[in-house]
Design a protein around this motif. Sequence first.
Motif, mmCIF file in Angstrom:
data_model
loop_
_atom_site.group_PDB
_atom_site.id
_atom_site.type_symbol
_atom_site.label_atom_id
_atom_site.label_comp_id
_atom_site.label_asym_id
_atom_site.label_seq_id
_atom_site.Cartn_x
_atom_site.Cartn_y
_atom_site.Cartn_z
ATOM 1 N N ASP A 22 4.835 -40.967 -32.111
ATOM 2 C CA ASP A 22 5.290 -40.778 -30.737
ATOM 3 C C ASP A 22 6.718 -40.249 -30.671
ATOM 4 N N ARG A 23 7.229 -39.761 -31.778
ATOM 5 C CA ARG A 23 8.586 -39.220 -31.834
ATOM 6 C C ARG A 23 8.556 -37.709 -31.997
ATOM 7 N N CYS A 24 9.657 -37.079 -31.592
ATOM 8 C CA CYS A 24 9.779 -35.630 -31.727
ATOM 9 C C CYS A 24 11.256 -35.295 -31.901
ATOM 10 N N GLN A 25 11.540 -34.292 -32.715
ATOM 11 C CA GLN A 25 12.933 -33.890 -32.922
ATOM 12 C C GLN A 25 13.461 -33.008 -31.800
ATOM 13 N N ARG A 27 13.812 -32.014 -27.552
ATOM 14 C CA ARG A 27 14.037 -32.748 -26.310
ATOM 15 C C ARG A 27 13.741 -31.841 -25.124
ATOM 16 N N PRO A 33 10.322 -38.270 -25.105
ATOM 17 C CA PRO A 33 9.818 -39.377 -25.924
ATOM 18 C C PRO A 33 10.774 -40.569 -25.892
ATOM 19 N N GLY A 34 10.218 -41.755 -25.706
ATOM 20 C CA GLY A 34 11.024 -42.964 -25.693
ATOM 21 C C GLY A 34 11.663 -43.282 -24.361
ATOM 22 N N TYR A 39 9.816 -46.743 -28.584
ATOM 23 C CA TYR A 39 9.066 -46.095 -29.647
ATOM 24 C C TYR A 39 8.205 -47.112 -30.394
ATOM 25 N N GLY A 71 4.039 -36.765 -29.666
ATOM 26 C CA GLY A 71 5.160 -36.418 -30.509
ATOM 27 C C GLY A 71 4.942 -35.174 -31.350
#
Length: 325
Positions: A22-25, A27, A33-34, A39, A71
């Motif tokens: 569920d994360r991504c670098q 934005r 995300p978050g 997270y 993500g």
Amino acid sequence: MFRGSAPARAPSTWTLRVSVLDRCQYRCPYCRPGAVAPYVEPATRLTAEDYAALAPLFARRGVTKVRFTGGEPLLRRDLPEIVAAFRRGAPEATLALTTNGQHLAERLPALAEAGVTRATVHVDSLRPERYRALMGDGDVRDVLAATLAARDLLDEVKLNVVVQRGRNDDELSDFLSWSRATGVEVRFIELMNTGSAADYTRSVFMTGQEIANALAAAGGAAPVPRREASAPAARFRADDGLEFGIIASDTQPFCEDCNRMRLSADGRLLGCLYEAGGLDLRASLAAGDQAELAARLGQAFADKRSHHPDVDVERVPFSMAQTGG
């Protein structure tokens, strides 16, 4: 041209969207995300072994396509092992990937060897400075080069563009020109107001119909049949024969033909992107009881229904990264 919403009916075959992270670098301002929920902690994410236990059960339920999402799925170092688990457990299923493409070039060979045959890359601008402003650090030229490398290696590659009024809607024709030059199909996506960035979404929102009208004025947009009833993209043909897609999930939902189930990174099975909660499979996975898992999956598939805002259900804000794009 588009279709309205209705409660989903039971499909004959299914697509499973697996959010492995569920994360991504990046934005992107419409996907945060978050922002809505914490997270998922690494210890509570499904493992490659968990996916290996689930894959044959999904195959028995009629899943014929699995798409790995996030993500950003390429941030999971064990993604090839996850893909391979589905290749073993669901050998007849098509395995696909949705990614922002930043790490695609380096990871593509291992993923193709593991079983991925299709990929969709997300790019919101072809202009390097605008790309960084809209998405985050990274060079769109590298992402596009990786997309072409995937085109040469995989069976099918597409490019997704989230259209934003006043931000990138002046590039629609540029994307079609790129598609003509490369042979990679482009799909234009209407923003979905998931609630994690409601003000931004409202300020830049363009309906699918407005996108189609703009493309019609620029070079033609004659409707053509969808490849299959459950396909999310309405298809169009420009005057020169080039085909492209428009996905208008918010204003023109296609719930009545939806065949998608979703598996979150922490093991929740959902029948709709907008569904809150879902069926938590972690306890059954930990117990190792395949019969219980199969029964619970069967019930979740049978209970699938639309939770789209057009349907009379409470809307719960979420980030797209929580349940996968």
